[in-house]
Design a protein around this motif. Structure first.
Motif, PDB file in Angstrom:
ATOM      1  N   ARG A   1      36.478  44.606  41.326  1.00 19.14           N
ATOM      2  CA  ARG A   1      37.369  44.015  40.322  1.00 19.14           C
ATOM      3  C   ARG A   1      37.963  42.715  40.837  1.00 19.14           C
ATOM      4  O   ARG A   1      37.915  41.679  40.187  1.00 19.14           O
ATOM      5  CB  ARG A   1      38.487  45.005  39.963  1.00 19.14           C
ATOM      6  N   THR A   2      38.527  42.761  42.038  1.00 19.38           N
ATOM      7  CA  THR A   2      39.216  41.610  42.609  1.00 19.38           C
ATOM      8  C   THR A   2      38.353  40.991  43.700  1.00 19.38           C
ATOM      9  O   THR A   2      37.630  41.698  44.397  1.00 19.38           O
ATOM     10  CB  THR A   2      40.572  42.052  43.212  1.00 19.38           C
ATOM     11  N   SER A   3      38.442  39.698  43.863  1.00 18.41           N
ATOM     12  CA  SER A   3      37.735  39.018  44.942  1.00 18.41           C
ATOM     13  C   SER A   3      38.393  39.369  46.269  1.00 18.41           C
ATOM     14  O   SER A   3      39.548  39.784  46.320  1.00 18.41           O
ATOM     15  CB  SER A   3      37.775  37.506  44.719  1.00 18.41           C
ATOM     16  N   SER A   4      37.660  39.186  47.356  1.00 21.01           N
ATOM     17  CA  SER A   4      38.143  39.553  48.682  1.00 21.01           C
ATOM     18  C   SER A   4      37.707  38.508  49.690  1.00 21.01           C
ATOM     19  O   SER A   4      36.603  37.970  49.599  1.00 21.01           O
ATOM     20  CB  SER A   4      37.573  40.927  49.051  1.00 21.01           C
ATOM     21  N   LEU A   5      38.566  38.230  50.666  1.00 22.41           N
ATOM     22  CA  LEU A   5      38.293  37.228  51.682  1.00 22.41           C
ATOM     23  C   LEU A   5      38.566  37.808  53.055  1.00 22.41           C
ATOM     24  O   LEU A   5      39.567  38.499  53.262  1.00 22.41           O
ATOM     25  CB  LEU A   5      39.190  35.993  51.449  1.00 22.41           C
TER      26      LEU A   5
ATOM     27  N   SER B   1      37.762  50.643  48.989  1.00 24.11           N
ATOM     28  CA  SER B   1      36.546  49.931  49.391  1.00 24.11           C
ATOM     29  C   SER B   1      35.316  50.653  48.845  1.00 24.11           C
ATOM     30  O   SER B   1      35.407  51.772  48.332  1.00 24.11           O
ATOM     31  CB  SER B   1      36.454  49.854  50.919  1.00 24.11           C
ATOM     32  N   SER B   2      34.159  50.024  48.995  1.00 23.37           N
ATOM     33  CA  SER B   2      32.917  50.630  48.511  1.00 23.37           C
ATOM     34  C   SER B   2      32.600  51.926  49.250  1.00 23.37           C
ATOM     35  O   SER B   2      31.894  52.783  48.738  1.00 23.37           O
ATOM     36  CB  SER B   2      31.753  49.652  48.651  1.00 23.37           C
TER      37      SER B   2
ATOM     38  N   THR C   1      42.107  39.474  47.544  1.00 24.33           N
ATOM     39  CA  THR C   1      42.722  40.358  48.530  1.00 24.33           C
ATOM     40  C   THR C   1      42.278  39.914  49.913  1.00 24.33           C
ATOM     41  O   THR C   1      41.187  39.367  50.096  1.00 24.33           O
ATOM     42  CB  THR C   1      42.337  41.837  48.307  1.00 24.33           C
ATOM     43  N   LEU C   2      43.143  40.150  50.892  1.00 23.06           N
ATOM     44  CA  LEU C   2      42.864  39.751  52.272  1.00 23.06           C
ATOM     45  C   LEU C   2      42.566  40.991  53.098  1.00 23.06           C
ATOM     46  O   LEU C   2      43.348  41.942  53.099  1.00 23.06           O
ATOM     47  CB  LEU C   2      44.073  39.019  52.858  1.00 23.06           C
ATOM     48  N   THR C   3      41.434  40.992  53.793  1.00 24.74           N
ATOM     49  CA  THR C   3      41.040  42.132  54.614  1.00 24.74           C
ATOM     50  C   THR C   3      40.070  41.683  55.686  1.00 24.74           C
ATOM     51  O   THR C   3      39.431  40.633  55.559  1.00 24.74           O
ATOM     52  CB  THR C   3      40.402  43.242  53.746  1.00 24.74           C
TER      53      THR C   3
ATOM     54  N   ARG D   1      34.819  40.647  39.589  1.00 28.15           N
ATOM     55  CA  ARG D   1      34.736  40.512  38.130  1.00 28.15           C
ATOM     56  C   ARG D   1      35.829  39.664  37.515  1.00 28.15           C
ATOM     57  O   ARG D   1      35.581  38.942  36.553  1.00 28.15           O
ATOM     58  CB  ARG D   1      34.780  41.903  37.470  1.00 28.15           C
ATOM     59  N   GLU D   2      37.057  39.769  38.018  1.00 24.10           N
ATOM     60  CA  GLU D   2      38.146  38.993  37.409  1.00 24.10           C
ATOM     61  C   GLU D   2      37.875  37.496  37.499  1.00 24.10           C
ATOM     62  O   GLU D   2      38.138  36.760  36.554  1.00 24.10           O
ATOM     63  CB  GLU D   2      39.484  39.331  38.066  1.00 24.10           C
ATOM     64  N   ALA D   3      37.345  37.027  38.618  1.00 20.85           N
ATOM     65  CA  ALA D   3      36.998  35.603  38.747  1.00 20.85           C
ATOM     66  C   ALA D   3      35.773  35.286  37.902  1.00 20.85           C
ATOM     67  O   ALA D   3      35.727  34.253  37.217  1.00 20.85           O
ATOM     68  CB  ALA D   3      36.743  35.249  40.210  1.00 20.85           C
TER      69      ALA D   3
END
Length: 173
Positions: free
Chosen positions: A54-58, A100-101, A127-129, A142-144
């Motif tokens: 859903r949300t992007s992650s960096l 997470s997946s 999100t930062l991880t 998906r949101e982006a």
């Protein structure tokens, strides 16, 4: 007997005056793309386009907050390398539990970042991880993607590539 729909890489235009008349045609991207994050001092990072997220992650490490309003962190932009770390400080948008997946639930900082993807700039919640063990330092979720992107899962780098020297650097050469 009706014919099955024909699928092409070119988006079909909406009828004049229809509900999508003012919406630009979607931008086609592949399952992996080069993304730019110039506001963070990261000219290029290879990203997986992930419609399952859903949300992007960096990828971020050395996270430190000031009580919840701002977060400082570092980014390693190159896959499989800890070279050229970039330090960043951003406002915290939210603190969320993310699954997470693999099913692991983790609380993550959420920040807003302008993503430069396939010639377009879109704001994205990210999100930062730590993604040290992952194949990509960034996921675009998906949101982006809902901001006008269409994913061709059989293609890569439809949005273009950085210069050869940058691509070699990403491979550690």
């Amino acid at each position: 007997m009706t014919q099955p729909p024909s699928y092409t890489s070119a988006p079909q235009s909406a009828p004049p005056g229809g509900p999508d008349a003012d919406r630009p045609a979607p931008t086609l991207v592949g399952w992996r793309e080069w993304v730019r994050l110039p506001d963070l001092g990261v000219p290029w990072v290879k990203a997986k386009i992930d419609t399952g997220a859903r949300t992007s992650s960096l990828h971020a490490f050395d996270l430190d907050d000031d009580g919840g309003r701002r977060v400082r962190f570092s980014i390693h932009p190159w896959q499989g390398s800890d070279e050229d770390p970039t330090q960043v400080e951003l406002d915290v948008l939210d603190l969320r539990e993310v699954r997470s997946s693999s099913g692991h639930v983790e609380e993550r900082y959420v920040v807003m970042i302008d993503l430069h993807l396939a010639g377009r700039v879109v704001p994205a919640e990210v999100t930062l991880t730590r993604r040290d063990e992952m194949g990509f330092r960034m996921l675009v979720g998906r949101e982006a993607l809902a901001q006008g992107f269409l994913v061709d899962s059989s293609a890569s780098y439809l949005g273009g590539r950085p210069p050869v020297r940058v691509r070699r650097r990403n491979r550690g050469r």
